[in-house]
Design a protein around this motif. Structure first.
Motif, short mmCIF file in Angstrom:
data_model
loop_
_atom_site.label_atom_id
_atom_site.label_comp_id
_atom_site.label_asym_id
_atom_site.label_seq_id
_atom_site.Cartn_x
_atom_site.Cartn_y
_atom_site.Cartn_z
N ALA A 194 0.73 4.07 1.48
CA ALA A 194 1.07 4.63 2.79
C ALA A 194 2.13 3.78 3.50
O ALA A 194 2.97 4.30 4.23
N VAL A 195 2.09 2.47 3.28
CA VAL A 195 3.09 1.59 3.90
C VAL A 195 4.46 1.84 3.29
O VAL A 195 5.48 1.89 3.99
N ILE A 248 0.06 10.04 5.98
CA ILE A 248 1.32 9.27 6.08
C ILE A 248 2.09 9.37 4.78
O ILE A 248 3.32 9.48 4.77
N LEU A 249 1.37 9.33 3.66
CA LEU A 249 2.02 9.43 2.36
C LEU A 249 2.75 10.76 2.22
O LEU A 249 3.88 10.83 1.71
N TRP A 304 -6.39 8.93 6.43
CA TRP A 304 -5.14 9.00 7.17
C TRP A 304 -3.96 8.52 6.34
O TRP A 304 -2.82 8.96 6.55
N SER A 305 -4.21 7.63 5.40
CA SER A 305 -3.12 7.12 4.57
C SER A 305 -2.45 8.23 3.78
O SER A 305 -1.24 8.21 3.54
N PRO A 361 0.84 -1.21 0.00
CA PRO A 361 0.00 0.00 0.00
C PRO A 361 0.87 1.25 0.00
O PRO A 361 1.96 1.28 0.59
#
Length: 590
Positions: free
Chosen positions: A62-63, A447-448, A443-444, A60
Motif C-alpha cells: 500500500a505504501v 489504497i493499493l 484499507w491497504s 508495504p
C-alpha cells in the motif's frame, strides 16, 4: 573477509533495492528529457520503480501504491491534484461498499453457516468433501475477500480432516499415540536391532511384525500405505481451499482487486465506451469460474485422491462403495457439531442475509442493457434516475449505510414488544459499527487499488501522442491496451483475460494470500504446490482462452473493433499505406 562483507550487505538487501533502483534507472528520464518522449520516459521511470518495489516488497504494497503522488508531480507527468483524485474514484467505493457488506457477513458468522451447510449437504466422503469445500470457498470468495474466506475455511478443514483420517486409519501413529507392535512386544534388544527395523520400515518391509500382537493387521498404519494416502488426502483437501478462493474471486467485479482495476482502466482509457459493470463482468466471469473450478476439482483428485471413481462414481471393481456419502462417520459428525453450535438462524444473520440478497439483486437489475425501452434507454431500476448517475458503487454504499442503522435485535417497544420480553425498551446496537469496520476492513487494499488507478491515469496520455510515438508504442507493446490497438483487436479481448489470469496463481505460497495461509499450516511443501499448481495454471489459462473465444465474442462484441477505441492502423495512415495492413481480416471497424 569478502564473504563476510557480502553477507552483511545481503542482510540489508531491501535497503539496497530501495536506494539503487531509482539511481540505476535515472538515465531513462535524463536521456529523453528534451525530446518528444520525455513524458513517456518519465512515466516509464515511475512505473518501473513501482514494479520493482511491488515485486520485492521493500515497502508495504500500500505504501508503494502512494508513490505516484510523489513521482508524477516531480517528473512532470501529472499534477498532484490530478493524481490524488484517483485514490477516491467511483470504483474504489464500489470495492468499499462490497467490503462493508462482507464485514457484516463475517461479524455475524453467516459465511461459516453457509460453508458448513454446504458440507453437510455433500457429505464427508473425500471427493465430495473436497467438492463441498471448493464450492463453499468459491462462493464466499465471490463476495468477501479471498484471504478472509481461506482463513475461515482452513480451520474447519483441519478439524474435519483430523477425524476423517483417524476413522480411516490414515493418520500418523505418533499423532494417535498408538504404539507399534514391536514396542508393545518389547522385542528391541539393542540399538543395532532398532536401526535395522527402522531401515526396514522406511523401505516398506513389515515382515518383522510379530504374530502375537493384539492389534488387527488391517488397523496397523503403515508408512508405505495408509499414512501416505492420508498425507496425500490432507494435502489435497487443504490445497483445494486456497485454489478455490483464487478461482472464486474471478466471478464478480468485487471478488478481488484486479477485477476493479480493469474497470477503472477502461473508464480512464476509453471514456466514450460502455464500460464494465457488475452484470457485464459476472456474465463472463461466472461461467469461466465454474469451468476452472471443475477442472481444479478433477485435477486435485487425480493428484491426491483415488481417481478410479472419477467419472460418475459407477460401482465397479475396486470402487464399490467408495462414492457413497457416509453421514454416520466421525468427520460428518464434526461438521454437524460445528453447525449445531451456531444454533438457529439468528435475527442479525437474517438481516445481513436480506441485505446481501438485496445488494446482489440491485446490482443485477440496475441497468439491464439487453432490454431496451422506447427511448433507447436500458431497462432497470435506474431508469427512474438521471442516466449514468446511479452506479454500482452508489448501490453498494447505499446498502452498506443501512447496515449501520439496522438494529441487531428485534424491536421491543410499544406494539412491537413481546409479552414475555422483560428487557428495557432501548435501541439495540446496529448490525455494523465503525469499530468493527476499523478492525476488519483491509484499507491497504483500497489504497493499493488507488495506486493502480493512478498508474492507469498517468499513462493515458500515450493515447494522444504523435503518430511517431504511437508507432513506438505498437512496436514495444507497452501494455495490453496498446497491443490491442496496435493490431486493431477489441481491447477487451486482451484486457479481460489478462486481468482474470492474475488470479490464476497456484504454484507458490507467495503468489497469493490464500496460498500463504494454507502453506503456513505446515502440511504443504513448496514442491507439492508447485507440482500441482503448474498444470492447474496451464489448465485454467486454457479455460480462459476457450471462454474469451466462444461466448465472450457475442457478449462483448469482440468480432468488431469498437468506435470508442483507436485503431492504430488507422491512426497512422499518414505514415504510409503499409501501416494500414495491420487490420486483421476478420475484424471490422465499428
Amino acid at each position: 573477509m569478502a564473504p563476510r562483507i557480502v553477507r552483511e550487505l545481503l542482510s540489508f538487501w531491501k535497503s539496497l533495492v530501495f536506494l539503487l533502483t531509482p539511481l540505476l534507472l535515472c538515465p531513462l528520464p535524463i536521456y529523453f528529457a528534451y525530446t518528444e518522449y520525455s513524458k513517456m520516459a518519465a512515466c516509464a521511470y515511475a512505473v518501473i520503480i513501482m514494479a520493482v518495489y511491488w515485486t520485492t516488497e521493500v515497502l508495504p504494497l500500500a505504501v508503494t501504491a502512494l508513490l505516484p503522488i510523489v513521482l508524477f508531480p516531480m517528473l512532470g507527468v501529472q499534477s498532484s491534484k490530478d493524481v490524488c483524485i484517483n485514490y477516491l474514484k467511483d470504483n474504489n467505493f464500489l470495492f468499499v461498499g462490497g467490503l462493508l457488506v462482507a464485514v457484516a457477513i463475517e461479524r455475524w458468522n453467516l459465511h461459516k453457516r453457509i460453508a458448513l451447510r454446504v458440507l453437510l449437504t455433500v457429505g464427508s466422503e473425500p471427493r465430495w468433501l473436497m467438492l463441498g469445500m471448493m464450492s463453499a470457498t468459491a462462493f464466499l470468495s465471490m463476495w468477501i475477500s479471498n484471504t478472509a474466506t481461506t482463513a475461515m475455511m482452513v480451520p474447519i478443514a483441519q478439524a474435519i480432516l483430523s477425524e476423517l483420517l483417524k476413522e480411516k486409519g490414515m493418520d500418523n501413529p505418533e499423532e494417535k499415540n498408538i504404539l507399534t507392535p514391536d514396542e508393545k512386544a518389547g522385542k528391541f534388544e539393542n540399538e543395532e536391532d532398532i536401526k535395522l527395523k527402522e531401515i526396514k520400515m522406511e523401505e516398506g518391509d513389515h515382515d518383522f511384525v510379530e504374530d502375537d500382537t493384539t492389534v488387527p493387521e488391517d488397523q496397523v498404519p503403515t508408512l508405505g500405505s495408509s499414512v501416505d494416502k492420508g498425507d496425500k488426502m490432507g494435502k489435497g483437501l487443504l490445497l483445494c481451499i486456497c485454489y478455490a478462493a483464487n478461482i472464486g474471486g474471478t466471478a464478480t467485479l468485487t471478488g478481488t482487486g484486479p477485477n476493479l482495476v480493469i474497470t477503472q482502466a477502461v473508464d480512464t482509457l476509453f471514456p466514450d465506451g460502455p464500460g464494465i459493470d457488475f452484470v457485464t463482468w459476472f456474465s463472463f466471469g461466472f461461467p469461466a469460474m465454474l469451468l476452472a473450478l471443475l477442472l481444479a476439482w478433477i485435477w486435485l483428485q487425480c493428484m491426491f485422491l483415488d481417481c478410479r471413481c472419477l467419472l460418475g462414481c459407477i460401482k465397479q471393481r475396486g470402487c464399490k462403495g467408495r462414492c457413497k456419502r457416509d453421514r454416520d462417520n466421525a468427520a460428518y459428525k464434526v461438521i454437524r457439531r460445528q453447525y449445531d453450535e451456531l444454533g438457529p438462524l439468528s435475527f442479525p444473520e437474517k438481516v445481513v442475509l436480506l441485505h446481501f440478497v438485496l445488494l446482489v439483486l440491485l446490482w443485477f437489475f440496475r441497468d439491464m442493457k439487453f432490454v431496451k425501452l422506447e427511448n433507447k434507454r436500458a431497462a432497470g431500476w435506474t431508469y427512474f434516475f438521471v442516466k449514468g448517475y446511479m452506479t454500482d458503487a452508489a448501490t453498494g454504499i447505499m446498502v452498506a449505510i443501512f447496515l449501520f442503522f439496522w438494529p441487531s435485535k428485534p424491536p421491543n417497544f410499544m406494539c412491537c414488544r413481546r409479552s414475555r420480553d422483560t428487557r428495557p425498551a432501548k435501541p439495540a446496537p446496529p448490525i455494523l459499527d465503525w469499530a468493527t469496520v476499523h478492525q476488519k476492513m483491509p484499507w491497504s487494499v483500497v489504497i493499493l487499488l488507488g495506486g493502480g488507478f493512478a498508474l492507469a491515469d498517468g499513462v493515458k496520455f500515450f493515447h494522444r501522442t504523435s503518430p511517431t510515438v504511437m508507432k513506438s508504442c505498437q512496436n514495444e507493446h507497452l501494455n495490453t491496451v496498446y497491443s490491442a490497438e496496435g493490431i486493431c483487436v477489441h481491447p477487451y479481448y486482451l484486457m479481460i483475460p489478462a486481468t482474470i489470469a492474475c488470479s490464476f496463481a497456484f504454484m507458490l505460497p507467495v503468489a497469493t494470500p490464500p496460498n500463504a495461509i494454507v502453506f503456513s499450516y505446515g502440511r504443504i511443501k513448496v514442491v507439492d504446490m508447485a507440482r500441482c499448481g503448474f498444470m492447474l495454471n496451464l489448465g485454467c489459462i486454457l479455460v480462459l482462452t476457450f471462454a474469451i473465444n466462444t461466448y465472450g465474442i457475442p457478449l462483448y462484441g469482440l468480432h468488431t473493433f469498437p468506435s470508442w477505441a483507436t485503431c492504430a492502423a488507422g491512426a497512422v495512415t499518414q505514415l504510409g499505406p503499409a501501416n494500414v495492413t495491420m487490420l486483421p481480416a476478420n475484424v471490422t471497424l465499428g
